[in-house]
Design a protein around this motif. Structure first.
Motif, PDB file in Angstrom:
ATOM      1  N   SER A 106       0.818  -1.201  -0.003  1.00 12.36           N
ATOM      2  CA  SER A 106       0.052   0.076   0.189  1.00 12.36           C
ATOM      3  C   SER A 106       0.766   1.301   0.019  1.00 12.36           C
ATOM      4  O   SER A 106       0.538   2.251  -0.545  1.00 12.36           O
ATOM      5  N   TYR A 107       2.109   1.149   0.403  1.00 16.08           N
ATOM      6  CA  TYR A 107       3.003   2.405   0.438  1.00 16.08           C
ATOM      7  C   TYR A 107       3.279   2.524  -0.860  1.00 16.08           C
ATOM      8  O   TYR A 107       3.363   3.716  -1.472  1.00 16.08           O
ATOM      9  N   LEU A 108       3.911   1.727  -1.648  1.00 17.73           N
ATOM     10  CA  LEU A 108       4.166   1.884  -2.929  1.00 17.73           C
ATOM     11  C   LEU A 108       3.111   1.909  -4.114  1.00 17.73           C
ATOM     12  O   LEU A 108       3.443   2.438  -5.276  1.00 17.73           O
ATOM     13  N   ASN A 109       2.039   1.584  -3.714  1.00 21.38           N
ATOM     14  CA  ASN A 109       0.701   1.497  -4.525  1.00 21.38           C
ATOM     15  C   ASN A 109      -0.395   1.811  -3.921  1.00 21.38           C
ATOM     16  O   ASN A 109      -1.255   0.805  -3.720  1.00 21.38           O
ATOM     17  N   PRO A 110      -0.717   3.059  -3.421  1.00 21.56           N
ATOM     18  CA  PRO A 110      -1.732   3.583  -2.386  1.00 21.56           C
ATOM     19  C   PRO A 110      -3.052   3.199  -3.360  1.00 21.56           C
ATOM     20  O   PRO A 110      -4.022   3.337  -2.627  1.00 21.56           O
ATOM     21  N   ASP A 111      -3.086   3.292  -4.636  1.00 23.10           N
ATOM     22  CA  ASP A 111      -4.224   2.989  -5.479  1.00 23.10           C
ATOM     23  C   ASP A 111      -4.822   1.654  -5.454  1.00 23.10           C
ATOM     24  O   ASP A 111      -5.927   1.341  -5.835  1.00 23.10           O
ATOM     25  N   GLY A 112      -4.080   0.683  -4.780  1.00 26.53           N
ATOM     26  CA  GLY A 112      -4.656  -0.745  -4.798  1.00 26.53           C
ATOM     27  C   GLY A 112      -3.930  -1.574  -5.906  1.00 26.53           C
ATOM     28  O   GLY A 112      -3.745  -1.197  -6.921  1.00 26.53           O
ATOM     29  N   TRP A 113      -3.912  -2.760  -5.591  1.00 17.75           N
ATOM     30  CA  TRP A 113      -3.506  -3.710  -6.553  1.00 17.75           C
ATOM     31  C   TRP A 113      -4.216  -4.046  -7.617  1.00 17.75           C
ATOM     32  O   TRP A 113      -5.506  -4.306  -7.485  1.00 17.75           O
ATOM     33  N   LYS A 114      -3.878  -4.147  -8.707  1.00 19.32           N
ATOM     34  CA  LYS A 114      -4.649  -4.305  -9.842  1.00 19.32           C
ATOM     35  C   LYS A 114      -4.299  -5.630 -10.828  1.00 19.32           C
ATOM     36  O   LYS A 114      -4.638  -5.625 -11.798  1.00 19.32           O
ATOM     37  N   GLY A 115      -3.484  -6.450 -10.198  1.00 16.13           N
ATOM     38  CA  GLY A 115      -3.022  -7.559 -10.857  1.00 16.13           C
ATOM     39  C   GLY A 115      -3.847  -8.640 -10.867  1.00 16.13           C
ATOM     40  O   GLY A 115      -3.602  -9.739 -11.444  1.00 16.13           O
ATOM     41  N   ALA A 116      -4.893  -8.842 -10.216  1.00 19.57           N
ATOM     42  CA  ALA A 116      -5.837 -10.063  -9.825  1.00 19.57           C
ATOM     43  C   ALA A 116      -6.475 -10.309 -11.367  1.00 19.57           C
ATOM     44  O   ALA A 116      -7.108  -9.660 -11.882  1.00 19.57           O
ATOM     45  N   ASN A 117      -5.931 -11.678 -11.745  1.00 22.77           N
ATOM     46  CA  ASN A 117      -6.355 -12.178 -12.869  1.00 22.77           C
ATOM     47  C   ASN A 117      -6.461 -10.973 -13.899  1.00 22.77           C
ATOM     48  O   ASN A 117      -7.408 -10.655 -14.743  1.00 22.77           O
ATOM     49  N   TRP A 118      -5.336 -10.365 -14.214  1.00 18.57           N
ATOM     50  CA  TRP A 118      -5.320  -9.184 -15.154  1.00 18.57           C
ATOM     51  C   TRP A 118      -5.710  -9.400 -16.439  1.00 18.57           C
ATOM     52  O   TRP A 118      -5.589 -10.371 -17.061  1.00 18.57           O
ATOM     53  N   GLU A 119      -6.465  -8.505 -16.788  1.00 19.10           N
ATOM     54  CA  GLU A 119      -7.123  -8.478 -17.989  1.00 19.10           C
ATOM     55  C   GLU A 119      -8.013  -9.869 -18.503  1.00 19.10           C
ATOM     56  O   GLU A 119      -8.412 -10.029 -19.518  1.00 19.10           O
ATOM     57  N   ASP A 120      -8.265 -10.508 -17.447  1.00 20.08           N
ATOM     58  CA  ASP A 120      -9.123 -12.016 -17.517  1.00 20.08           C
ATOM     59  C   ASP A 120      -8.157 -12.777 -18.538  1.00 20.08           C
ATOM     60  O   ASP A 120      -8.844 -13.710 -19.130  1.00 20.08           O
TER      61      ASP A 120
END
Length: 345
Positions: A72-86
């Motif tokens: 969260s310190y490096l990426n305060p906007d939240g992780w976007k990697g879950a099943n990326w682009e399906d």
């Protein structure tokens, strides 16, 4: 011919002296649950996604992969990697804190060594793409060397330990990228204004970038087998110019990811979910025969591993021709009530 492996786990639950019903559950990208009469299958979703690991060092390489960090310190906007682009892959990124360059993969050989092996053990990546600031603009390195003399880092002892890092190969040994290097270069050039190219004959510079490049290629070589529970099929390093606008760097990163994912998906088609036939009820002490059958879309031979869960050591069964029946006999033991089978690709 490349062999395909099917893993089947039949887990015995110790219940009472009377044997009850036997249920099989077969799971792959979906789960097929078969009831006692082998009718009315139900489909359930599963979360068996493989992980792709991204690493960065100096800007913009940390910033351009920040969306895939779960810090969260490096990426305060939240992780976007879950099943990326399906696509069916989770993406995780790791890089030091911008500006101070401490934390994960700080500018230190010993820290990088410890972080690399700790992270790979935790996430078991199917692919590793490492980035670092360099000549660029999008320089896809093909080589990485097992050096015994590196550019000193900022912290004693200044050199890697061990040195050379890979004791299975002589000093100076060159490993090669297993990324789809030309496909990445072509896609980045076709879809952006960033100039991408493959450095077929050069090296990543004898500093932490080449050190990380070598570790990734070495890890891929160690886990480059279908016998591995978590194989790694692709790894390599890309140098990015420090002056590249962040928006362009993010776009080129995502294009690179898509090319690697397409490469992974085209490597080898897994066998289809096997059919399992046999009695669903029985008596203690009586042997029963079960039939396993799976079709491989590439027409490769198929192996089966059956984990009965009763302490008996099994071995790989096969090879069997794709689509041919594999027969396996098992004697039921006392106190077994239910058997559940699980298939994992």
């Amino acid at each position: 011919m490349k062999k395909k492996i099917i893993r089947l786990g039949l887990y015995f639950f110790i219940m009472i002296l009377i044997i009850g019903s036997i249920n099989f559950r077969v799971a792959s990208s979906t789960k097929l649950i078969i009831n006692n009469n082998f009718n009315n299958p139900m489909i359930e979703s599963t979360n068996e996604l493989r992980n792709i690991m991204l690493t960065g060092y100096w800007n913009p390489t940390g910033q351009m992969i920040a969306q895939f960090s779960d810090d969260s310190y490096l990426n305060p906007d939240g992780w976007k990697g879950a099943n990326w682009e399906d696509w069916g892959f989770d993406i995780y990124s790791f890089f030091p804190k911008p500006g101070t360059y401490n934390g994960t993969f700080e500018v230190d050989y010993q820290n990088t060594w410890e972080d690399f092996w700790s992270i790979t053990e935790e996430i078991n990546p199917i692919a590793i793409i490492s980035f670092g600031a360099g000549a660029g603009p999008w320089e896809i390195e093909y080589n990485a060397r097992n050096l015994d003399n590196w550019v000193p880092d900022n912290v004693p002892p200044y050199q890697p330990t061990p040195c050379p890092p890979d004791d299975t190969k002589p000093a100076g040994y060159i490993r090669h990228s297993t990324l789809p290097v030309q496909e990445i270069a072509d896609a980045v050039n076709d879809q952006t204004t960033v100039y991408a190219w493959v450095d077929w004959n050069g090296n990543p510079g004898a500093y932490l970038c080449e050190y990380m490049a070598y570790l990734g290629m070495w890890y891929q070589d160690i886990h480059n087998t279908t016998d591995d529970t978590y194989p790694c099929w692709s790894s390599g390093f890309i140098h990015v110019t420090s002056g590249l606008p962040l928006e362009d760097a993010i776009e080129a990163t995502e294009i690179t990811l898509r090319e690697v994912i397409k490469y992974l998906l085209n490597l080898n088609s897994p066998p289809e979910t096997p059919t399992i036939t046999g009695p669903t009820n029985g008596n203690a002490g009586t042997s029963y025969t079960y039939t396993f059958n799976s079709v491989d879309p590439d027409d490769d031979d198929v192996y089966y591993y059956i984990k009965w869960g009763d302490g008996h050591t099994e071995v790989w069964e096969g090879p069997y021709v794709s689509g041919a029946n594999a027969l396996k006999q098992k004697q039921k033991i006392l106190k077994v009530k239910k058997v559940i089978g699980e298939y994992l690709k």
